[in-house]
Design a protein around this motif. Structure first.
Motif, PDB file in Angstrom:
ATOM      1  N   UNK A 220       0.799  -1.227   0.000  1.00  0.00           N
ATOM      2  CA  UNK A 220       0.000   0.000   0.000  1.00  0.00           C
ATOM      3  C   UNK A 220       0.831   1.276   0.000  1.00  0.00           C
ATOM      4  N   UNK A 221       2.165   1.150  -0.128  1.00  0.00           N
ATOM      5  CA  UNK A 221       3.004   2.360  -0.196  1.00  0.00           C
ATOM      6  C   UNK A 221       2.771   3.036  -1.549  1.00  0.00           C
ATOM      7  N   UNK A 222       2.759   2.199  -2.595  1.00  0.00           N
ATOM      8  CA  UNK A 222       2.461   2.708  -3.944  1.00  0.00           C
ATOM      9  C   UNK A 222       1.041   2.286  -4.299  1.00  0.00           C
ATOM     10  N   UNK A 223       0.247   3.281  -4.724  1.00  0.00           N
ATOM     11  CA  UNK A 223      -1.148   2.982  -5.083  1.00  0.00           C
ATOM     12  C   UNK A 223      -1.319   3.018  -6.585  1.00  0.00           C
ATOM     13  N   UNK A 224      -2.106   2.081  -7.110  1.00  0.00           N
ATOM     14  CA  UNK A 224      -2.483   2.133  -8.527  1.00  0.00           C
ATOM     15  C   UNK A 224      -3.785   2.920  -8.575  1.00  0.00           C
ATOM     16  N   UNK A 225      -3.685   4.142  -9.089  1.00  0.00           N
ATOM     17  CA  UNK A 225      -4.831   5.055  -9.034  1.00  0.00           C
ATOM     18  C   UNK A 225      -5.789   4.841 -10.211  1.00  0.00           C
ATOM     19  N   UNK A 226      -5.230   4.503 -11.366  1.00  0.00           N
ATOM     20  CA  UNK A 226      -6.081   4.324 -12.545  1.00  0.00           C
ATOM     21  C   UNK A 226      -5.399   3.366 -13.497  1.00  0.00           C
ATOM     22  N   UNK A 227      -6.212   2.710 -14.312  1.00  0.00           N
ATOM     23  CA  UNK A 227      -5.656   1.738 -15.255  1.00  0.00           C
ATOM     24  C   UNK A 227      -6.545   1.719 -16.497  1.00  0.00           C
ATOM     25  N   UNK A 228      -5.913   1.739 -17.656  1.00  0.00           N
ATOM     26  CA  UNK A 228      -6.659   1.648 -18.920  1.00  0.00           C
ATOM     27  C   UNK A 228      -5.957   0.600 -19.767  1.00  0.00           C
ATOM     28  N   UNK A 229      -6.729  -0.318 -20.313  1.00  0.00           N
ATOM     29  CA  UNK A 229      -6.089  -1.454 -20.981  1.00  0.00           C
ATOM     30  C   UNK A 229      -6.744  -1.783 -22.311  1.00  0.00           C
ATOM     31  N   UNK A 230      -5.921  -2.018 -23.301  1.00  0.00           N
ATOM     32  CA  UNK A 230      -6.394  -2.664 -24.528  1.00  0.00           C
ATOM     33  C   UNK A 230      -5.642  -3.989 -24.580  1.00  0.00           C
ATOM     34  N   UNK A 231      -6.329  -5.020 -24.143  1.00  0.00           N
ATOM     35  CA  UNK A 231      -5.688  -6.310 -23.874  1.00  0.00           C
ATOM     36  C   UNK A 231      -4.914  -6.825 -25.079  1.00  0.00           C
ATOM     37  N   UNK A 232      -3.695  -7.268 -24.800  1.00  0.00           N
ATOM     38  CA  UNK A 232      -2.857  -7.852 -25.852  1.00  0.00           C
ATOM     39  C   UNK A 232      -2.019  -6.825 -26.570  1.00  0.00           C
ATOM     40  N   UNK A 233      -2.335  -5.549 -26.363  1.00  0.00           N
ATOM     41  CA  UNK A 233      -1.633  -4.505 -27.091  1.00  0.00           C
ATOM     42  C   UNK A 233      -0.902  -3.561 -26.131  1.00  0.00           C
ATOM     43  N   UNK A 234      -1.687  -2.798 -25.327  1.00  0.00           N
ATOM     44  CA  UNK A 234      -1.033  -1.822 -24.452  1.00  0.00           C
ATOM     45  C   UNK A 234      -1.900  -1.527 -23.225  1.00  0.00           C
ATOM     46  N   UNK A 235      -1.221  -1.295 -22.113  1.00  0.00           N
ATOM     47  CA  UNK A 235      -1.902  -0.873 -20.881  1.00  0.00           C
ATOM     48  C   UNK A 235      -1.220   0.384 -20.372  1.00  0.00           C
ATOM     49  N   UNK A 236      -2.025   1.317 -19.908  1.00  0.00           N
ATOM     50  CA  UNK A 236      -1.462   2.485 -19.211  1.00  0.00           C
ATOM     51  C   UNK A 236      -1.906   2.395 -17.761  1.00  0.00           C
ATOM     52  N   UNK A 237      -0.956   2.650 -16.871  1.00  0.00           N
ATOM     53  CA  UNK A 237      -1.267   2.519 -15.447  1.00  0.00           C
ATOM     54  C   UNK A 237      -0.715   3.747 -14.732  1.00  0.00           C
ATOM     55  N   UNK A 238      -1.576   4.394 -13.919  1.00  0.00           N
ATOM     56  CA  UNK A 238      -1.158   5.602 -13.201  1.00  0.00           C
ATOM     57  C   UNK A 238      -0.912   5.251 -11.738  1.00  0.00           C
ATOM     58  N   UNK A 239       0.295   5.573 -11.261  1.00  0.00           N
ATOM     59  CA  UNK A 239       0.667   5.175  -9.893  1.00  0.00           C
ATOM     60  C   UNK A 239       1.041   6.400  -9.060  1.00  0.00           C
ATOM     61  N   UNK A 240       0.913   6.223  -7.760  1.00  0.00           N
ATOM     62  CA  UNK A 240       1.138   7.326  -6.818  1.00  0.00           C
ATOM     63  C   UNK A 240       1.780   6.754  -5.578  1.00  0.00           C
ATOM     64  N   UNK A 241       2.734   7.474  -4.999  1.00  0.00           N
ATOM     65  CA  UNK A 241       3.401   6.975  -3.797  1.00  0.00           C
ATOM     66  C   UNK A 241       2.925   7.746  -2.571  1.00  0.00           C
ATOM     67  N   UNK A 242       2.635   7.013  -1.505  1.00  0.00           N
ATOM     68  CA  UNK A 242       2.265   7.634  -0.236  1.00  0.00           C
ATOM     69  C   UNK A 242       3.492   7.964   0.608  1.00  0.00           C
TER      70      UNK A 242
END
Length: 385
Positions: A220-242
């Motif tokens: 829980x030190x780093x949180x995954x705030x948002x995630x958008x995925x096109x499976x098999x091709x590309x994923x974008x993931x937004x992370x935040x550190x507490x």
């Protein structure tokens, strides 16, 4: 009746191996014996079964009311017969009369056996259902069994799951005995045991893989705030550190990319962009369009729209192949993003307006100034400025 060692042994084994409680089984046996009595006598309201859980000795009694004249021999007993059992009995008393097992005959025994077997099957199904229901919305490793039409049957240990065509990543082909990670979408109870639906396309699959691979995310030190995925091709993931001392992107990438590469391999080469989450929409959108460089972002938080200007040579990178980069950035941020090149922006007047607002020719500074204006307070609060 005699102590039933075989039954006791059987129940103990079932308790250990099948995880079915002995009490549950004893209750089922009691019920089956009552049922057997009902079949035998036509009534079972006055039948009581007593089983000693320690020895598995069981006794079956009929509770009969003491009467002058017996009209219903199943429910009643004459005073004379009651006195033969115990001289204390009087009219209106309840007498327990033991039913000898021979009177049931083989049918009753078979009936009891069937009920026990059925109960065992039910309990096994329930135990399995509970076990896998607790794993719903989690990632597990399964072994590919075979294709059933276009669906894939995947063994999860004690039960097979179904990977439907909709939940498969386009282009992924599986060989029997291959080990793959799947996300458990749903566990349903059916008469044949739990029916488990799994997915390889769900965005949560990526999230759970990061949790298992990155200790900071798990803790829980780093949180995954948002995630958008096109499976098999590309994923974008937004992370935040507490924790200001922990770089969220670095933690997710790992030494020489080790952590993210392990996830990419599991997803068979799907590209993963890890970006820093930001409360300020303009900065968040700039980060989300990475790897493209951005000159300026004007975000309208109420309308959830944003105008983005990028250098001419970065336009195709910002939009991405078939619009994928822009599409994922829009999904990640929740903003409708309009991307223009610097030249297009100047021609349409968008960019000129933007410059004139600040009466400054240096658009790079503009871009930064715009973003600074959004974030000055937040940054000074966080102590990052």
């Amino acid at each position: 009746m005699s102590g039933n060692h075989e039954l006791l042994e059987a129940l103990n084994i079932l308790e250990q191996e099948k995880n079915i409680s002995k009490d549950t089984l004893l209750e089922a046996i009691e019920n089956s014996l009552v049922t057997a009595c009902k079949n035998h006598f036509g009534k079972s309201e006055n039948v009581k079964v007593y089983i000693d859980p320690e020895t598995c000795e069981f006794n079956v009694y009929q509770e009969k009311t003491v009467v002058e004249t017996v009209e219903d021999p199943i429910m009643e007993i004459s005073l004379a017969n009651a006195k033969m059992i115990d001289s204390k009995f009087d009219l209106g008393d309840i007498v327990k009369v033991e039913v000898k097992s021979k009177e049931f005959g083989r049918i009753a025994t078979q009936n009891a056996k069937n009920v026990i077997l059925q109960k065992i099957r039910e309990e096994e199904r329930k135990v399995l259902y509970d076990q896998y229901y607790s794993m719903e919305k989690d990632v597990v490793t399964g072994i590919v069994q075979r294709y059933v039409g276009k669906n894939v049957s995947i063994n999860l240990g004690k039960v097979d799951a179904i990977l439907t065509e909709n939940e498969q990543v386009k282009g992924e082909v599986f060989k029997p005995t291959e080990r793959i990670k799947v996300y458990i979408l749903e566990v349903k109870a059916t008469s044949k045991g739990p029916k488990i639906l799994v997915s390889r396309t769900h965005p949560e699959l990526v999230k759970r893989l990061f949790e298992s691979e990155v200790t900071e995310v798990r803790d829980g030190i780093v949180e995954i705030k948002a995630i958008a995925r096109e499976a098999g091709s590309r994923t974008k993931i937004a992370v935040w550190s507490n924790d200001p001392d922990v770089d969220p992107v670095g933690a997710c990438v790992g030494m020489n990319g080790a952590r993210v590469n392990a996830i990419v391999n599991e997803l068979r080469g799907e590209k993963i962009d890890i970006i820093t989450w930001n409360e300020n929409p303009a900065m968040m959108i700039e980060n989300a369009l990475s790897p493209a460089k951005v000159i300026s972002v004007i975000a309208d938080a109420e309308e959830k729209t944003a105008k983005v200007v990028v250098p001419d040579y970065q336009l195709s990178l910002a939009i991405g192949k078939e619009g994928q980069n822009a599409r994922l950035a829009a999904r990640l941020t929740g903003f409708k993003i309009d991307i223009k090149s610097e030249t297009q922006a100047r021609e349409s007047g968008d960019f000129m307006d933007y410059e004139n607002d600040y009466e400054d020719d240096e658009y790079y500074e503009d871009g930064e100034y715009e973003e600074k204006e959004y974030t000055e307070e937040e940054f000074s609060e966080d102590g990052e400025e």
